[in-house]
Design a protein around this motif. Structure first.
Motif, short mmCIF file in Angstrom:
data_model
loop_
_atom_site.label_atom_id
_atom_site.label_comp_id
_atom_site.label_asym_id
_atom_site.label_seq_id
_atom_site.Cartn_x
_atom_site.Cartn_y
_atom_site.Cartn_z
N ASP A 331 0.21 -8.16 -31.38
CA ASP A 331 0.39 -7.36 -30.24
C ASP A 331 -0.47 -6.30 -30.21
O ASP A 331 -0.32 -4.91 -29.47
N ARG A 332 -1.78 -6.08 -31.08
CA ARG A 332 -2.37 -4.80 -31.48
C ARG A 332 -3.25 -4.58 -30.25
O ARG A 332 -3.69 -5.65 -29.62
N ASP A 333 -4.06 -3.33 -30.27
CA ASP A 333 -4.78 -3.23 -29.22
C ASP A 333 -6.14 -3.56 -29.96
O ASP A 333 -6.56 -3.18 -30.79
N THR A 334 -6.98 -4.59 -29.29
CA THR A 334 -8.05 -5.29 -29.90
C THR A 334 -9.17 -4.09 -29.73
O THR A 334 -10.32 -4.61 -30.29
N ALA A 335 -9.37 -3.31 -29.05
CA ALA A 335 -10.33 -2.34 -28.85
C ALA A 335 -10.23 -1.50 -30.24
O ALA A 335 -11.49 -0.86 -30.39
N ARG A 336 -9.32 -1.27 -30.83
CA ARG A 336 -9.40 -0.46 -32.08
C ARG A 336 -9.56 -1.46 -33.27
O ARG A 336 -9.52 -2.50 -33.39
N ALA A 337 -10.50 -0.80 -34.28
CA ALA A 337 -10.93 -1.43 -35.37
C ALA A 337 -9.60 -1.59 -36.25
O ALA A 337 -8.59 -0.83 -36.12
N CYS A 338 -9.61 -2.77 -37.10
CA CYS A 338 -8.42 -3.38 -37.92
C CYS A 338 -8.85 -3.46 -39.18
O CYS A 338 -9.71 -4.40 -39.41
N VAL A 339 -8.22 -3.11 -40.29
CA VAL A 339 -8.39 -3.11 -41.60
C VAL A 339 -7.09 -4.00 -42.05
O VAL A 339 -5.99 -3.55 -41.81
N LEU A 340 -7.45 -5.22 -42.58
CA LEU A 340 -6.12 -5.81 -43.20
C LEU A 340 -6.05 -5.93 -44.65
O LEU A 340 -7.32 -6.24 -45.24
N LEU A 341 -5.01 -5.71 -45.24
CA LEU A 341 -4.72 -6.06 -46.42
C LEU A 341 -4.14 -7.55 -46.87
O LEU A 341 -2.83 -7.67 -46.21
N ALA A 342 -4.71 -8.13 -47.66
CA ALA A 342 -4.14 -9.50 -47.76
C ALA A 342 -4.63 -9.95 -49.54
O ALA A 342 -5.79 -10.00 -49.74
N HIS A 343 -3.72 -10.07 -50.38
CA HIS A 343 -4.09 -10.31 -51.67
C HIS A 343 -5.11 -11.54 -51.92
O HIS A 343 -6.13 -11.16 -52.73
N GLN A 344 -5.07 -12.64 -51.19
CA GLN A 344 -6.06 -13.62 -51.67
C GLN A 344 -7.14 -13.75 -50.88
O GLN A 344 -6.91 -13.62 -49.22
N PRO A 345 -8.20 -13.94 -51.23
CA PRO A 345 -9.41 -14.21 -50.22
C PRO A 345 -9.36 -15.34 -49.33
O PRO A 345 -9.99 -15.42 -48.22
N ALA A 346 -8.80 -16.37 -49.67
CA ALA A 346 -8.44 -17.76 -49.04
C ALA A 346 -7.83 -17.25 -47.65
O ALA A 346 -7.78 -17.95 -46.59
N GLN A 347 -7.15 -16.00 -47.35
CA GLN A 347 -6.62 -15.88 -46.07
C GLN A 347 -7.46 -15.04 -44.99
O GLN A 347 -7.26 -14.85 -44.02
N ILE A 348 -8.72 -15.35 -45.61
CA ILE A 348 -9.78 -14.81 -44.42
C ILE A 348 -9.89 -15.47 -43.19
O ILE A 348 -10.34 -14.82 -42.20
N HIS A 349 -9.72 -16.79 -43.30
CA HIS A 349 -9.98 -17.70 -42.09
C HIS A 349 -8.72 -17.25 -41.00
O HIS A 349 -8.97 -17.33 -39.70
N ASP A 350 -7.67 -16.75 -41.36
CA ASP A 350 -6.45 -16.70 -40.51
C ASP A 350 -7.03 -14.99 -39.94
O ASP A 350 -6.75 -14.74 -38.86
N ALA A 351 -7.51 -14.17 -40.74
CA ALA A 351 -7.98 -12.98 -40.26
C ALA A 351 -9.28 -13.06 -39.26
O ALA A 351 -9.36 -12.28 -38.25
N VAL A 352 -10.12 -13.89 -39.47
CA VAL A 352 -11.16 -14.17 -38.35
C VAL A 352 -10.52 -14.69 -36.96
O VAL A 352 -10.78 -14.26 -35.97
N GLU A 353 -9.59 -15.53 -37.06
CA GLU A 353 -8.85 -16.23 -35.95
C GLU A 353 -8.11 -14.96 -35.20
O GLU A 353 -8.08 -14.79 -33.93
N HIS A 354 -7.73 -13.60 -36.10
CA HIS A 354 -7.00 -12.59 -35.23
C HIS A 354 -7.86 -11.54 -34.94
O HIS A 354 -7.37 -10.38 -34.71
N GLY A 355 -9.17 -11.69 -35.23
CA GLY A 355 -10.04 -10.46 -34.79
C GLY A 355 -9.97 -9.35 -35.65
O GLY A 355 -10.46 -8.30 -35.44
N VAL A 356 -9.54 -9.66 -37.00
CA VAL A 356 -9.72 -8.63 -37.85
C VAL A 356 -11.05 -8.27 -38.32
O VAL A 356 -12.10 -8.99 -38.51
N ASP A 357 -11.55 -6.81 -38.40
CA ASP A 357 -12.77 -6.22 -38.68
C ASP A 357 -13.02 -6.22 -40.22
O ASP A 357 -14.33 -6.56 -40.48
N LEU A 358 -12.11 -5.87 -40.89
CA LEU A 358 -12.50 -5.94 -42.44
C LEU A 358 -11.13 -6.29 -43.18
O LEU A 358 -9.77 -5.77 -42.82
#
Length: 425
Positions: A331-358
Motif C-alpha cells: 500500500d505504499r506511495d510508488t512515487a517515493r523511492a523505496c529501499v528494501l532490507l532483505a537478508h538473501q539476494p535471492a529475494q531480489i525477484h520479489d523486490a522487482v515485482e513490487h517496484g523496489v528501487d534498491l
C-alpha cells in the motif's frame, strides 16, 4: 528417500576420509623414512582435528553449554579452514614434484665426475704359469650404483620440501585470513543513484552491516569493534541485514550488548537472517528492540525522503514467519523511492515485482573461503557488490564477521556505506 540420504552420507564420509588420508600421506608418511612417532603424531593430529570439527558443529547445533561450545569452537573451526588449504596446497604440490625432481637430477648429473676410461695393461706372465682368463668383478664386490642410492634420498628430499611448503602456505593463508576477521571489517563506500530520490536527500548515507555472526568464536569484543566502525562513518541510517547471531539470547545477550551504542540520525533498523531462525528469532527480535534497533518484520517506515522497508528471511517460512512483500510494500506511495532490507539476494525477484528501487542484502559472505566463492556465486543471483535487475538495484555486502571458521580468504569483510545520489542534484 532414506536410502538416498544414507548414500549421500556414506559418499561424504568416503570423500573426507580419502582426502584426509591423502593429506596425512603427503605431509607425514612421504616425509619420513619409516614408521615412527612422526607418522603416529600426524595421524592423531589429522583425525583429532576432525573430531574437534564435528564436536564444534554438533555442540552449536545441539545447544550444548556455552563454555563447551567455546572450548570446541576455536580449534574445531580453525582446523576446518586449515584442512581445506592443506588439501589444496598438497594437490598443487603434485605439479611441483616432477619439476623439482628433474631439477635435482640435472644438478646431480652436472656434479657427478665422469668415470675414468679403463686402459688395459698387459701383465707379464711367468714362463710356464697357467693362463688365467680375466674375471669380471663379482656382483657383491661391485660398487653400489649412484642412481639406486640417490633415488630414494632424492624422493624423500622432494617430499619434505613440497610438504613443508604446503604446510607453510596453508598456515600462512589461514593465519592471515583469521587476522583479517579479528581485526574487524573495513569500511567500503558505494554511491547508488536513485531516480525517485529528491534533491534534498542527495548524499544520504546508509551504513549496511550483515552477517556479524556473534557466537562461540566472535563475541562481545568483536561486536564492539563493529559498532565503533559503524559509528565512525556518521551514517544517517543504520541497516543490520540479518545473521547477527549464532546462538540464544541467554548465551549471547552480553555479546550483543554493544549494539545499544549504535548511533544514526534517523535510527538503526534490523531484519532477520536465516541464522536467527536457528537461534530463536522471536527472542532476538525482542532483544534487538530492547537494544534500540527497530525490527522491520515485513514492515515499512516512511522516512523523510524515501520508504525503508524490511522483510523476514526465507528461513522463517518453516515457522510461519516468512517474507511477506505485500504486507511490507503493498500500500505504499510508488512515487517515493523505496529501499528494501532483505537478508538473501535471492529475494531480489520479489523486490522487482513490487517496484523496489534498491535492495540491500548480505548472506553470501562473498564466498568467505576461496574457492567457495564459485559455489556461492552459483547459488545466488549476486555474490557481492552492486548489480541491476530491471529497474531495481541490488547491493550485497560481504558481511562483517564469519560463520564457522573465523577466517576469510579472497572475500574481505566489510561494512558498506551506501551514499544515495539524486538524479535531480
Amino acid at each position: 528417500m532414506i536410502i538416498v540420504f544414507v548414500l549421500i552420507v556414506l559418499l561424504t564420509l568416503a570423500v573426507l576420509v580419502t582426502a584426509n588420508w591423502y593429506v596425512w600421506r603427503r605431509l607425514f608418511r612421504d616425509t619420513t623414512s619409516g614408521p615412527g612417532w612422526v607418522r603416529r603424531t600426524g595421524a592423531v593430529v589429522v583425525a583429532g582435528g576432525w573430531v574437534l570439527v564435528v564436536g564444534a558443529v554438533a555442540a552449536e547445533r545441539a545447544g550444548a553449554p556455552f563454555w563447551l561450545q567455546r572450548v570446541l569452537g576455536w580449534p574445531g573451526y580453525l582446523w576446518m579452514a586449515l584442512s581445506i588449504y592443506l588439501l589444496l596446497a598438497v594437490v598443487a604440490g603434485e605439479a611441483v614434484r616432477p619439476l623439482l625432481r628433474r631439477l635435482l637430477e640435472r644438478r646431480d648429473g652436472r656434479r657427478a665426475p665422469a668415470p675414468a676410461a679403463a686402459v688395459p695393461h698387459p701383465e707379464s706372465v711367468p714362463t710356464g704359469a697357467p693362463h688365467k682368463e680375466p674375471q669380471e668383478p663379482e656382483e657383491s664386490q661391485a660398487p653400489d650404483s649412484p642412481r639406486l642410492v640417490a633415488a630414494p634420498s632424492r624422493r624423500l628430499f622432494v617430499s619434505r620440501v613440497v610438504g613443508g611448503a604446503a604446510a607453510a602456505a596453508a598456515l600462512g593463508t589461514v593465519g592471515y585470513g583469521t587476522y583479517g576477521v579479528l581485526r574487524g571489517p573495513k569500511v567500503k563506500r558505494v554511491t547508488v543513484p536513485l531516480a525517485k530520490l529528491p534533491r534534498a536527500a542527495h548524499g544520504y548515507r546508509i551504513a549496511v552491516v550483515s552477517d556479524i555472526h556473534l557466537g562461540p568464536v566472535l563475541g562481545r569484543g568483536f561486536a564492539q569493534t563493529v559498532v565503533d566502525t559503524i559509528n565512525s562513518t556518521q551514517p544517517d541510517v543504520i541497516a543490520v541485514v540479518g545473521d547477527l547471531v549464532d546462538g540464544s539470547v541467554k548465551d549471547l545477550g552480553p555479546a550483543a550488548a554493544p549494539l545499544a551504542q549504535l548511533r544514526a540520525r534517523h535510527g538503526a533498523f534490523f531484519v532477520t537472517g536465516n541464522h536467527e531462525y536457528f537461534s530463536g528469532a522471536e527472542q532476538w527480535v525482542e532483544e534487538v528492540r530492547r537494544l534500540g534497533l527497530l525490527p522491520l518484520e515485513n514492515a515499512r517506515e516512511e522516512l523523510a525522503y524515501f520508504d525503508l522497508a524490511g522483510v523476514n528471511d526465507i528461513a522463517g517460512e518453516s515457522e510461519g514467519q516468512g517474507p511477506d512483500f505485500t504486507r511490507a510494500l503493498g500500500d505504499r506511495d510508488t512515487a517515493r523511492a523505496c529501499v528494501l532490507l532483505a537478508h538473501q539476494p535471492a529475494q531480489i525477484h520479489d523486490a522487482v515485482e513490487h517496484g523496489v528501487d534498491l535492495q540491500l542484502s548480505g548472506h553470501t559472505h562473498g564466498g568467505q573461503l576461496w574457492p567457495g566463492n564459485f559455489v556461492t556465486a552459483a547459488a545466488n543471483p549476486t555474490l557481492a557488490g552492486l548489480e541491476r535487475y530491471d529497474d531495481t538495484q541490488l547491493y550485497v555486502t560481504r558481511g562483517a564477521g564469519a560463520w564457522g571458521p573465523p577466517t576469510r580468504v579472497g572475500a574481505p569483510s566489510d561494512i558498506t556505506v551506501i551514499e544515495l545520489a539524486s538524479k535531480q542534484a
